[in-house]
Motif scaffolding. Structure first.
Motif, PDB file in Angstrom:
ATOM      1  N   ASP A  31      43.226  73.776   6.399  1.00 38.66           N
ATOM      2  CA  ASP A  31      43.619  73.044   7.612  1.00 38.66           C
ATOM      3  C   ASP A  31      42.445  72.932   8.571  1.00 38.66           C
ATOM      4  O   ASP A  31      41.722  73.911   8.802  1.00 38.66           O
ATOM      5  N   LEU A  97      45.401  69.254  11.172  1.00 37.03           N
ATOM      6  CA  LEU A  97      45.258  68.247  10.127  1.00 37.03           C
ATOM      7  C   LEU A  97      45.386  68.930   8.772  1.00 37.03           C
ATOM      8  O   LEU A  97      44.587  69.813   8.432  1.00 37.03           O
ATOM      9  N   ARG A  98      46.407  68.541   8.043  1.00 39.03           N
ATOM     10  CA  ARG A  98      46.670  69.145   6.738  1.00 39.03           C
ATOM     11  C   ARG A  98      46.891  68.036   5.726  1.00 39.03           C
ATOM     12  O   ARG A  98      47.872  67.300   5.806  1.00 39.03           O
ATOM     13  N   TYR A  99      45.955  67.940   4.782  1.00 35.94           N
ATOM     14  CA  TYR A  99      46.049  66.932   3.713  1.00 35.94           C
ATOM     15  C   TYR A  99      46.355  65.541   4.285  1.00 35.94           C
ATOM     16  O   TYR A  99      47.277  64.867   3.844  1.00 35.94           O
ATOM     17  N   SER A 100      45.595  65.142   5.271  1.00 31.57           N
ATOM     18  CA  SER A 100      45.669  63.822   5.901  1.00 31.57           C
ATOM     19  C   SER A 100      46.899  63.626   6.777  1.00 31.57           C
ATOM     20  O   SER A 100      47.115  62.533   7.298  1.00 31.57           O
ATOM     21  N   ARG A 101      47.699  64.656   6.945  1.00 32.95           N
ATOM     22  CA  ARG A 101      48.847  64.551   7.844  1.00 32.95           C
ATOM     23  C   ARG A 101      48.504  65.280   9.142  1.00 32.95           C
ATOM     24  O   ARG A 101      48.002  66.404   9.114  1.00 32.95           O
ATOM     25  N   TYR A 103      49.543  66.847  12.859  1.00 37.86           N
ATOM     26  CA  TYR A 103      50.598  67.464  13.654  1.00 37.86           C
ATOM     27  C   TYR A 103      50.044  67.732  15.053  1.00 37.86           C
ATOM     28  O   TYR A 103      48.899  68.169  15.206  1.00 37.86           O
TER      29      TYR A 103
END
Length: 114
Positions: A31, A97-101, A103
């Motif tokens: 992340d 940012l986690r795998y292009s997602r 939050y």
């Protein structure tokens, strides 16, 4: 993932604050985590970023004054802000940012008085 940012407040110029961002789930070395801020009438801007390996970057306006850190064990990120000035007044948001997602946290208000 839910993020909660807290630690903002009212401080005099030259003072310090420490912001925290707590994640509702575990954070991982994959992340990227960041702090952004948005001042009234301005666009949201990146303040500082830290990746899972501890690599950090800062906006020029905060270099030498702000320090970003994180703990995956605590699922928390911090922003130590020193030598605050009135231009630092803004709502501060944390981002993960986690795998292009992406939050976002809800934001915490920082107000610096002269």
């Amino acid at each position: 993932v839910q993020l909660q940012a807290f630690g903002g407040g009212l401080v005099q110029a030259g003072g310090s604050l420490r912001l925290s961002c707590a994640a509702s789930t575990n954070t991982f070395s994959s992340d990227d985590m960041s702090w952004y801020r948005q001042a009234p009438g301005k666009q949201r801007e990146l303040v500082a970023r830290i990746n899972g390996g501890g690599w950090k970057s800062y906006a020029d306006s905060v270099k030498g004054r702000f320090t970003i850190s994180r703990s995956n064990a605590e699922s928390t990120m911090w922003l130590q802000m020193n030598s605050l000035n009135v231009e630092d007044t803004a709502i501060y948001y944390c981002e993960l940012l986690r795998y292009s997602r992406v939050y976002w946290g809800q934001g915490t208000q920082v107000t610096v008085s002269s």
